[in-house]
Motif scaffolding. Structure first.
Motif, PDB file in Angstrom:
ATOM      1  N   ALA A   1       0.812  -1.230   0.000  1.00 13.24           N
ATOM      2  CA  ALA A   1       0.000   0.000   0.000  1.00 13.24           C
ATOM      3  C   ALA A   1       0.839   1.271   0.000  1.00 13.24           C
ATOM      4  O   ALA A   1       0.292   2.372   0.149  1.00 13.24           O
ATOM      5  CB  ALA A   1      -0.927  -0.009   1.217  1.00 13.24           C
ATOM      6  N   HIS A   2       2.163   1.132  -0.181  1.00 13.46           N
ATOM      7  CA  HIS A   2       2.994   2.340  -0.095  1.00 13.46           C
ATOM      8  C   HIS A   2       4.231   2.183  -0.972  1.00 13.46           C
ATOM      9  O   HIS A   2       5.244   1.621  -0.546  1.00 13.46           O
ATOM     10  CB  HIS A   2       3.394   2.563   1.371  1.00 13.46           C
ATOM     11  N   THR A   3       4.132   2.671  -2.210  1.00 13.97           N
ATOM     12  CA  THR A   3       5.277   2.630  -3.130  1.00 13.97           C
ATOM     13  C   THR A   3       5.412   3.975  -3.833  1.00 13.97           C
ATOM     14  O   THR A   3       4.437   4.738  -3.956  1.00 13.97           O
ATOM     15  CB  THR A   3       5.114   1.532  -4.200  1.00 13.97           C
ATOM     16  N   HIS A   4       6.621   4.254  -4.290  1.00 14.44           N
ATOM     17  CA  HIS A   4       6.876   5.487  -5.054  1.00 14.44           C
ATOM     18  C   HIS A   4       7.643   5.124  -6.317  1.00 14.44           C
ATOM     19  O   HIS A   4       8.875   5.081  -6.319  1.00 14.44           O
ATOM     20  CB  HIS A   4       7.715   6.464  -4.228  1.00 14.44           C
ATOM     21  N   LEU A   5       6.922   4.852  -7.392  1.00 20.32           N
ATOM     22  CA  LEU A   5       7.559   4.522  -8.669  1.00 20.32           C
ATOM     23  C   LEU A   5       7.600   5.780  -9.528  1.00 20.32           C
ATOM     24  O   LEU A   5       6.632   6.545  -9.563  1.00 20.32           O
ATOM     25  CB  LEU A   5       6.774   3.410  -9.371  1.00 20.32           C
ATOM     26  N   PHE A  54      -5.687   9.876   0.714  1.00 16.92           N
ATOM     27  CA  PHE A  54      -4.864  11.065   0.470  1.00 16.92           C
ATOM     28  C   PHE A  54      -3.717  11.072   1.466  1.00 16.92           C
ATOM     29  O   PHE A  54      -3.924  10.764   2.638  1.00 16.92           O
ATOM     30  CB  PHE A  54      -5.699  12.342   0.664  1.00 16.92           C
ATOM     31  N   LYS A  55      -2.515  11.414   0.974  1.00 19.83           N
ATOM     32  CA  LYS A  55      -1.403  11.525   1.916  1.00 19.83           C
ATOM     33  C   LYS A  55      -1.086  12.996   2.161  1.00 19.83           C
ATOM     34  O   LYS A  55      -1.031  13.798   1.223  1.00 19.83           O
ATOM     35  CB  LYS A  55      -0.156  10.807   1.386  1.00 19.83           C
ATOM     36  N   LEU A  56      -0.880  13.306   3.423  1.00 17.76           N
ATOM     37  CA  LEU A  56      -0.479  14.657   3.810  1.00 17.76           C
ATOM     38  C   LEU A  56       0.835  14.579   4.559  1.00 17.76           C
ATOM     39  O   LEU A  56       1.086  13.625   5.297  1.00 17.76           O
ATOM     40  CB  LEU A  56      -1.547  15.281   4.721  1.00 17.76           C
ATOM     41  N   THR A  61       6.141  -1.230   2.047  1.00 14.92           N
ATOM     42  CA  THR A  61       7.597  -1.072   1.881  1.00 14.92           C
ATOM     43  C   THR A  61       8.077   0.377   1.873  1.00 14.92           C
ATOM     44  O   THR A  61       9.231   0.629   2.162  1.00 14.92           O
ATOM     45  CB  THR A  61       8.081  -1.693   0.556  1.00 14.92           C
ATOM     46  N   ASP A  62       7.223   1.326   1.475  1.00 13.34           N
ATOM     47  CA  ASP A  62       7.704   2.688   1.174  1.00 13.34           C
ATOM     48  C   ASP A  62       8.836   2.610   0.148  1.00 13.34           C
ATOM     49  O   ASP A  62       9.817   3.368   0.217  1.00 13.34           O
ATOM     50  CB  ASP A  62       8.166   3.409   2.452  1.00 13.34           C
ATOM     51  N   HIS A  63       8.673   1.691  -0.805  1.00 16.36           N
ATOM     52  CA  HIS A  63       9.697   1.497  -1.857  1.00 16.36           C
ATOM     53  C   HIS A  63       9.917   2.818  -2.606  1.00 16.36           C
ATOM     54  O   HIS A  63       9.003   3.328  -3.265  1.00 16.36           O
ATOM     55  CB  HIS A  63       9.200   0.417  -2.819  1.00 16.36           C
TER      56      HIS A  63
HETATM   57 ZN    ZN Z   1       6.609   6.995   1.126  1.00 20.57          ZN
END
Ligand code: ZN
Ligand code: URP
Ligand code: ZN
Length: 463
Positions: A58-62, A149-151, A314-316
């Motif tokens: 639920a947390h990736t940054h591609l 939404f991420k803040l 992961t916050d990949h």
């Molecule tokens: Zn992140």
């Protein structure tokens, strides 16, 4: 096309049982013992294997711009690596530019994923500005399936928003049923500590960690939860890293407040000493929040076991050491923040959680698949092996040995945070909507086959 998976042990979040699984087209048709193999086009023997719902990260940054560079995995390389590790769904982050509409960001991220994604993907929206039509934009995003939404309470002048903006966003989600995900660190305080460190000539990677105390995380978690209580909306704390922060979530949950939190393998398995590696190699471990002192690790595992923490993501956010992390050679604040991990989450949490007796098998499935599916509005389409659900599943070999290494991983990044870690338990076969995309180390999927997931508002955080 139909596939019958025979003789496996099905593991869901709440049950483990011997069963066959019949897949027809993209969906699971039947789960029970003794399904005849006759009408199936393919039969897969899963003797000795666990049949689990595909992992949900639920947390990736591609393909994410950050600090003058871009995360090194795009939607093709990142989702391919995810598939190798048994993850069949990700939720990535689109970023609203200040003064622009959320629709623009959504279009941009759809374009990044189009023709590239190998597995299904959803999107959260990072909100940087609620001026103008911001609140209406949030409702429009929910209609588009962006149910979260991420803040940021950190990164002043870049991504950070003030308490009034956070409170307005929470108020809007109280009405539209989306979920606010919070990057909880006190950015103002941290910035002062960082400026002091730089003025004293403290520029090495370790100062990234030393300038971000756990109390700055705990304070922000407390404030985020307090604001969510006032607004009457749930809140989800992302990448929680410390015992101090965990105590805030636990205290709130004990009072019945709908506060949720995730942690990541790096916070469970690595500690602050990594940032002291010589030759600038500490930069490989620069991400935010930072790695903490060792005493935190066991507390986070306990938090996972006792449901004070609900999800492992992961916050990949990979940046290559040679040409990206190096940007901060003379100033730790210029090191792109983030680390790679999309491929290794199931291996690491299974080995260090299940094999080492910290988590039951069912809790493992809950943390890496069922809970993120529920909380983020994808359940029961994703996150469970059941009739009617998408045939996203992993055939898991609990006896397979694997050594994690950048030499063999599939992420487009030149190092591994977990180099040399030995794990027992690994993926044999991965199916995404009924298609085998990984089998015995071979990639059989196709770029672009992954579909955008319209997620439901009022997911599990609301029930
Ligand atoms: Zn992140
Ligand atoms: O250092 C990190 N975590 N980079 C990714 C952005 C974020 O804050 O999640
Ligand atoms: Zn964050």
């Amino acid at each position: 096309m139909s596939t019958l998976i025979r003789n496996g042990t099905v593991v869901n979040a709440h049950s483990t049982f011997a069963a066959d699984v019949l897949i027809e087209g993209e969906r699971i048709k039947e789960v029970r013992q003794g399904i005849p193999s006759n009408p199936a086009d393919h039969v897969v023997d899963a003797t000795g294997l666990l049949v689990m719902p595909g992992g949900i990260d639920a947390h990736t940054h591609l393909d994410m711009p950050f600090g003058g560079t871009t995360s090194s995995d795009d939607f093709e390389t990142g989702t391919r690596a995810a598939a190798f590790g048994g993850t069949t769904t990700i939720v990535d982050f689109a970023i609203q530019g200040r003064g622009t509409r959320m629709r623009d960001a959504l279009d941009t991220w759809w374009k990044k994923a189009e023709g590239r994604a190998v597995i299904d993907y959803g999107l959260h929206m990072i909100v940087t500005d609620l001026g103008g039509a911001g609140l209406e934009d949030m409702d429009e995003m929910v209609d588009e399936g962006v149910a979260s939404f991420k803040l940021f309470m950190a990164y002043p002048n870049v991504l950070m928003v003030d308490d009034a903006t956070i409170f307005r966003a929470l108020g809007q989600t109280a009405k539209n049923g989306a979920l606010i995900c919070m990057h909880a660190e006190n950015g103002g305080v941290i910035d002062v500590i960082v400026q002091r460190a730089l003025a004293e000539g403290k520029t090495a990677p370790i100062y990234h960690a030393l300038t971000r105390p756990t109390t700055a995380e705990a304070e922000a978690v407390h404030r985020a939860i307090a604001m969510s209580e006032i607004a009457g909306a749930p809140v989800y704390i992302v990448h929680l890293s410390s015992e101090d922060a965990l105590n805030e979530v636990r205290e709130a949950r004990d009072r019945g407040v709908p506060a949720f939190a995730e942690t990541c393998p790096q916070y469970l398995l690595l500690s602050i000493e990594e940032l002291e590696r010589p030759d600038f190699e500490g930069a490989k471990y620069v991400f935010t929040p930072p790695l903490r002192e060792k005493k935190n690790l066991g507390k986070l595992w306990d938090g996972l076991k006792h449901d004070h923490l609900q999800v492992v993501s992961t916050d990949h956010c990979p940046f290559c050491f040679e040409d990206q992390k190096i940007l901060g050679k003379d100033d730790f604040t210029k090191i792109p923040n983030g680390g790679p991990g999309i491929e290794n989450r199931l291996q690491l949490i299974y080995h260090h959680g299940v094999n080492e007796g910290k988590l039951s098998l069912n809790r493992f499935v809950e943390l890496v698949s069922a809970a993120p599916a529920r909380i983020f509005g994808m359940y029961p389409r994703k996150g469970v092996i059941a009739a009617g659900s998408d045939a996203d599943l992993v055939l898991w070999d609990p006896s397979a040995d694997h050594v994690i290494s950048a030499k063999t991983h599939h992420m487009r990044v030149d190092y591994s945070m977990f180099e040399g870690f030995r794990v027992k338990g690994n993926v044999r076969t991965v199916m995404s909507r009924g298609e085998v995309i990984v089998d015995r180390g071979q990639f059989l999927g196709k770029a672009g086959r992954g579909q955008y997931l319209k997620r439901q508002a009022r997911g599990g955080a609301w029930s």
